[in-house]
Write a protein that holds these residues in place. Structure first.
Motif, short mmCIF file in Angstrom:
data_model
loop_
_atom_site.label_atom_id
_atom_site.label_comp_id
_atom_site.label_asym_id
_atom_site.label_seq_id
_atom_site.Cartn_x
_atom_site.Cartn_y
_atom_site.Cartn_z
N VAL A 264 0.84 -1.20 0.00
CA VAL A 264 0.00 0.00 0.00
C VAL A 264 0.87 1.25 0.00
O VAL A 264 0.64 2.20 -0.76
CB VAL A 264 -0.94 0.00 1.22
CG1 VAL A 264 -1.68 1.33 1.32
CG2 VAL A 264 -1.94 -1.15 1.11
N ALA A 265 1.91 1.26 0.85
CA ALA A 265 2.80 2.42 0.92
C ALA A 265 3.57 2.60 -0.39
O ALA A 265 3.75 3.73 -0.87
CB ALA A 265 3.77 2.26 2.08
N LYS A 268 1.40 4.21 -3.12
CA LYS A 268 1.26 5.67 -2.98
C LYS A 268 2.53 6.37 -3.43
O LYS A 268 2.48 7.44 -4.07
CB LYS A 268 0.95 6.03 -1.53
CG LYS A 268 0.58 7.49 -1.35
CD LYS A 268 0.02 7.78 0.02
CE LYS A 268 -0.40 9.26 0.14
NZ LYS A 268 -0.94 9.57 1.48
N ALA A 271 2.51 6.32 -7.18
CA ALA A 271 1.54 7.28 -7.69
C ALA A 271 2.10 8.70 -7.65
O ALA A 271 1.90 9.49 -8.58
CB ALA A 271 0.24 7.20 -6.88
N TYR A 272 2.80 9.03 -6.57
CA TYR A 272 3.46 10.34 -6.50
C TYR A 272 4.48 10.48 -7.62
O TYR A 272 4.55 11.51 -8.30
CB TYR A 272 4.14 10.51 -5.14
CG TYR A 272 5.17 11.62 -5.13
CD1 TYR A 272 4.79 12.95 -5.11
CD2 TYR A 272 6.53 11.31 -5.18
CE1 TYR A 272 5.74 13.96 -5.12
CE2 TYR A 272 7.48 12.31 -5.20
CZ TYR A 272 7.08 13.64 -5.17
OH TYR A 272 8.03 14.63 -5.20
N TRP A 312 -0.61 19.54 -1.02
CA TRP A 312 0.18 18.75 -0.08
C TRP A 312 -0.27 18.95 1.38
O TRP A 312 0.30 18.34 2.28
CB TRP A 312 1.66 19.09 -0.21
CG TRP A 312 2.28 18.62 -1.49
CD1 TRP A 312 1.72 17.85 -2.45
CD2 TRP A 312 3.61 18.89 -1.93
NE1 TRP A 312 2.60 17.63 -3.48
CE2 TRP A 312 3.78 18.26 -3.18
CE3 TRP A 312 4.68 19.60 -1.39
CZ2 TRP A 312 4.97 18.33 -3.90
CZ3 TRP A 312 5.87 19.67 -2.10
CH2 TRP A 312 6.02 19.04 -3.34
N TYR A 373 3.70 10.47 0.94
CA TYR A 373 3.58 9.01 1.01
C TYR A 373 3.65 8.64 2.49
O TYR A 373 4.00 9.47 3.34
CB TYR A 373 4.68 8.31 0.22
CG TYR A 373 6.00 8.18 0.96
CD1 TYR A 373 6.47 6.95 1.39
CD2 TYR A 373 6.79 9.30 1.24
CE1 TYR A 373 7.66 6.81 2.07
CE2 TYR A 373 7.99 9.18 1.90
CZ TYR A 373 8.43 7.94 2.33
OH TYR A 373 9.61 7.82 3.01
N ARG A 374 3.28 7.42 2.82
CA ARG A 374 3.30 6.99 4.22
C ARG A 374 4.54 6.15 4.48
O ARG A 374 4.60 4.98 4.11
CB ARG A 374 2.04 6.19 4.55
CG ARG A 374 2.01 5.76 6.02
CD ARG A 374 0.81 4.89 6.33
NE ARG A 374 0.95 4.29 7.65
CZ ARG A 374 0.66 3.02 7.93
NH1 ARG A 374 0.22 2.22 6.98
NH2 ARG A 374 0.81 2.56 9.16
#
Length: 420
Positions: A264-265, A268, A271-272, A312, A373-374
């Motif tokens: 999942v991380a 993201k 995607a960035y 952001w 992002y995480r």
């Protein structure tokens, strides 16, 4: 030589104008107006010299004229921000900047805080320096990123340095130093290659030593996290621990098959890279070309920053930066004419130094939910051998101190308590 040219030469000579005066006198009206609208920085020396912002009236006249004469593109073909700042949003911000915003607000806010300049490694460095009234306060250096500035930390200066007036205890006090990165704000603009993160990290260590701090901690997000990482990586003199709100864990330290949480991380982060990182590619490859537009158009400079400040930030939780606070930050970029010089840091370090670095110094991390992002704690544990604090807070985005000053201050108080 014509009679008119000769007469002008005699008059200039009689007025005592040498070659410099002659060049200025013969400048075009546009060149003369632009020169009068510039903020001229005093030469910096190795002494720590007080600095106050004095915005020339001509600079504000020039800004208003440019805003009033802005030429606009057509409306976007989508109903969201996927093509960039929507036309209606940008027009509204520019109209407020021209007619509603207090053009002297930035000047007052900065001058309310002690500011200084000093020359280190050949470059004049601008910084805020607020000493706590509490003698046992912990020295802390805070570093901003792009498209931020020292403006991000104005709302946390009071709570950090005077905690008893902001719901804290005496033992929560910090002395704070907040430098402007080279090429940002009222720091000098590098005129040579080589001003990447490792060099800036060494300069920050010299700054802290020059201010008399022999033991201190450091904090940063975005580029500030990059500088802070390299301070820890190089074990600069006096540094005891670091805190980051965007740990530099990219590429992520994956071991074996990624877990479900890691997938999942990673999605993201991908995607960035695919949809949100074009600005970094442009600034990292053609900062000079971009700079012509940012230096010439306040609307262009504002749009380049406004998109990130909006997109952001955490859309679900207040307080986000206000319109006035956003314009304070944009004004700083515009008045200092740092569109190109700030972008150049990407050219220096984005593809090299701004990457995962193994650290063996005490590291604390606060993760804000709307960050780009995480980052995952397991990645931090694999990278930072002395990771002693990791917390995921409830609200906030990329501009942690700017968006959520109370949460940001609470995180620093908790994470650095053991180093007092």
């Amino acid at each position: 030589m014509t009679e008119e040219t000769s007469r002008r030469g005699v008059l200039l000579a009689a007025a005592g104008l040498g070659a410099v005066g002659l060049g200025t006198a013969l400048a075009t009206p546009g060149e003369a107006a632009a020169k009068g609208a510039e903020i001229t920085l005093p030469p910096a020396s190795e002494a720590v010299e007080k600095f106050r912002l004095a915005i020339p009236a001509a600079a504000l006249v020039d800004l208003r004229a440019r805003l009033d004469a802005a030429r606009w593109p057509e409306k976007e073909t989508v109903d969201d921000w996927s093509e960039g700042v929507p036309l209606a949003k940008m027009k509204a911000l520019a109209a407020y900047w021209l007619s509603g915003y207090d053009m002297r607000r930035l000047e007052r806010r900065l001058n309310a805080v002690p500011q200084y300049r000093t020359r280190i490694d050949g470059l004049g460095i601008h910084f805020l320096h607020v000493r706590s009234k509490h003698p046992n306060a912990l020295p802390l250096i805070l570093t901003h990123g792009w498209p931020g500035s020292v403006i991000e930390f104005l709302n946390v200066a009071g709570p950090l340095t005077d905690p008893t007036a902001h719901g804290g205890k005496v033992e929560d006090a910090f002395h704070i130093v907040v430098p402007s990165l080279p090429g940002f704000g009222f720091s000098d603009k590098p005129a040579e290659r080589g001003w990447g993160l490792p060099r800036i990290a060494r300069v920050w260590a010299v700054l802290m030593k020059r201010l008399g701090y022999t033991s201190y901690v450091a904090q940063g997000g975005d580029w500030g996290a990059g500088v802070t990482t390299w301070m820890a990586k190089q074990h600069v003199e006096g540094l005891k621990a670091v805190h980051m709100n965007l740990p530099i864990l990219f590429p992520p330290p994956i071991e074996g098959e990624p877990s479900a949480e890691e997938k999942v991380a990673l999605a993201k982060l991908v995607a960035y890279g695919d949809n949100g990182s074009a600005y970094a590619r442009v600034q990292g490859t053609r900062p000079q070309t971009l700079g012509y537009s940012l230096s010439d158009s306040p609307v262009g400079q504002a749009a380049w920053i406004y998109e990130k400040l909006d997109q952001w930030s955490d859309p679900n939780d207040a307080p986000a930066p206000s319109r006035d606070e956003m314009l304070d930050n944009i004004m700083l970029y515009w008045l200092s004419n740092t569109g190109a010089s700030s972008a150049r840091l990407y050219f220096e370090s984005f593809a090299t130094d701004f990457s995962t670095q193994k650290l063996d110094m005490p590291v604390a991390v606060s993760v804000f939910p709307a960050e780009l992002y995480r980052p995952l704690k397991v990645w931090g544990e694999r990278t930072y051998s002395k990771l002693y604090y990791w917390n995921e807070v409830a609200k906030g985005g990329h501009f942690a101190a700017f968006e959520q000053p109370e949460v940001f201050v609470a995180e620093l108080r908790k994470s650095f308590a053991q180093f007092r």
